[in-house]
Design a protein around this motif. Structure first.
Motif, short mmCIF file in Angstrom:
data_model
loop_
_atom_site.label_atom_id
_atom_site.label_comp_id
_atom_site.label_asym_id
_atom_site.label_seq_id
_atom_site.Cartn_x
_atom_site.Cartn_y
_atom_site.Cartn_z
N GLU A 56 0.81 -1.21 -0.02
CA GLU A 56 0.03 0.08 0.00
C GLU A 56 0.78 1.31 -0.02
O GLU A 56 0.38 2.30 -0.44
N ASP A 80 1.54 -11.65 -12.44
CA ASP A 80 0.39 -11.19 -12.46
C ASP A 80 0.05 -9.69 -11.62
O ASP A 80 -0.95 -8.83 -11.96
N VAL A 81 1.10 -9.31 -10.96
CA VAL A 81 0.80 -7.90 -10.34
C VAL A 81 1.87 -6.96 -11.05
O VAL A 81 1.83 -5.71 -10.62
N THR A 126 8.48 -9.05 -8.80
CA THR A 126 7.37 -9.42 -8.23
C THR A 126 6.66 -10.57 -9.04
O THR A 126 7.12 -10.91 -10.31
N LEU A 152 5.29 -5.62 -20.00
CA LEU A 152 4.75 -4.29 -19.33
C LEU A 152 4.73 -3.39 -20.42
O LEU A 152 5.45 -3.18 -21.57
N ASN A 163 12.83 -4.68 -15.51
CA ASN A 163 11.49 -5.79 -15.10
C ASN A 163 12.14 -7.22 -14.97
O ASN A 163 12.56 -7.71 -16.41
N GLN A 180 2.20 -5.51 -13.88
CA GLN A 180 1.58 -4.12 -14.45
C GLN A 180 1.21 -3.35 -13.52
O GLN A 180 1.47 -2.03 -13.66
N ASP A 181 0.39 -3.62 -12.56
CA ASP A 181 0.06 -2.69 -11.59
C ASP A 181 1.02 -1.95 -10.85
O ASP A 181 0.88 -0.77 -10.55
N VAL A 182 1.87 -2.68 -10.45
CA VAL A 182 3.26 -2.15 -9.72
C VAL A 182 3.69 -1.09 -10.71
O VAL A 182 3.98 -0.09 -10.23
N CYS A 183 3.88 -1.49 -11.77
CA CYS A 183 4.59 -0.61 -12.87
C CYS A 183 3.82 0.59 -13.02
O CYS A 183 4.48 1.90 -12.82
N ASP A 184 2.52 0.53 -13.07
CA ASP A 184 1.56 1.56 -13.34
C ASP A 184 1.65 2.86 -12.10
O ASP A 184 1.91 4.05 -12.28
N THR A 185 1.69 2.16 -11.02
CA THR A 185 1.54 2.92 -9.75
C THR A 185 2.82 3.67 -9.63
O THR A 185 3.22 4.89 -9.33
#
Lengths: 214, 214
Positions: A136, A157-158, A154, A182, A176, A160-165
């Motif tokens: 978080e 599956d996570v 990571t 990505l 990566n 892309q989210d981590v990347c965007d954040t």
DNA sequence: TAGATTGTTAATCGATTAACAATC
DNA sequence: TAGATTGTTAATCGATTAACAATC
């Protein structure tokens, strides 16, 4: 405007090797090296070395060669290693753990300013002298640490989210390790290290050697 | 003689990504995919995907696309993943430890048959279910395990010696993580993962973004 | 048949290598 | 000056992209 506008990507990819080769020669007490000597140390051809260096301007002396000390400094500047880059590592599994401790990462040129993981078992533990932060807090860790470079180790599956954040939080370069393609904005630099693929590529050639029974 | 004579190295380097993209589509229940769909999943252009696949022969259907199942099998064969490749890992520091536990290494396609280290503290310990062997046994571990692929994650100064020993013992493919240019005979396939260089390359671009004060 | 999409050819682009004039 | 070696130009090579005829 400096001399290194439009350095081709393939050339950029070899600059770290040249810098390392120079360090090796310097440690041996070599003060001046020809393109032939330096290229041999770096494992490339002399023509390629000269061409690559020419993109950074003219730093050798005809008839003599390259001054090891001077060229090292020049490459250090070109690679942006005059000030330390701040790095965040996300995903502190076996690989992330290893990377956090890797001397090339935590060395002279880079500072690891944050470690982040999603696993409650891992969060709060100390790795390479840093306390692992929960997922978080990812954006805050990047922003408060003023990190510009991120390492993603990571699960796929996570990633892309981590990347965007992290891109939203200000990261401009990503390394990566997650086995997933990505998507990043054009202004963000993405490098991929795909360990599984590397082995499969070796397997491709291996197969062609062992199965010559055609 | 099969269809994949003279597959360009750049194409070979993308085949694992295609295989992974196909696995993803298959898991989603997709039975047939166009070059456009598959290319998007793999992060390349459709023209490049079709060109790459054409080196393996003709495996799509005009007007329809590619059968996910069939193409997966075809790529698996092309990559030599029909029989497991045997891998030895030398240098069981943080990185070697991570690699030994990496699922892409110890998974379906590869078997780690030996771990070797020079440090007496590490020798004899169990990592990823294998007992770490001493450096003196390196050649024997390779030969007895019939390993064809080696991973070098040792310090730079011993990497070439380790490499030479393993090549003599029968290894035909090497994945080198040590920050040192290795010399191998032409018949041996060498891949390099240089983590320090990757970060320095990111620093190069990072510098050009932050130092626009020219 | 009409629409879709492959496999392949041709055009473009970029990277490597070779050769050599400039010059220390 | 003579020998050596760079920096750069030109030639080669390979990889990517675009276009389209073949064909399902």
């Amino acid at each position: 405007m400096t001399g290194e506008r439009g350095v081709p990507p393939t050339t950029v990819g070899r600059l770290p090797r040249y810098l390392r080769a120079l360090a090796g020669l310097g440690a041996q007490g070599v003060a001046t090296a020809s393109s032939r000597t330096l290229a041999a140390a770096a494992g490339v051809g002399p023509a390629q070395l000269r061409k690559d260096l020419s993109f950074l301007g003219s730093h050798g002396t005809r008839g003599v060669g390259y001054d090891v000390e001077h060229l090292s400094r020049r490459l250090t500047v070109a690679l942006g290693l005059t000030s330390r880059r701040r790095v965040v590592i996300v995903g502190i599994g076996h690989l992330g753990h290893a990377l956090a401790n890797y001397s090339g990462f935590a060395g002279r040129d880079f500072t690891v300013v944050g470690l982040v993981d999603a696993d409650p078992e891992v969060v709060g533990t100390t790795v390479a002298g840093l306390e692992v932060q929960p997922a978080e807090r990812l954006a805050r860790v990047v922003a408060e640490g003023a990190a510009t470079i991120a390492v993603i180790s990571t699960p796929a599956d996570v990633a892309q989210d981590v990347c965007d954040t992290m891109v939203a939080a200000g990261v401009t370069g990503i390394l990566n390790f997650a086995p997933r393609a990505l998507r990043v904005p054009p202004a963000v630099d993405l490098r991929v290290v795909d360990l599984g693929s590397e082995l499969q590529i070796l397997a491709f050639h291996d197969r062609r050697k062992t199965e010559l029974s055609s």
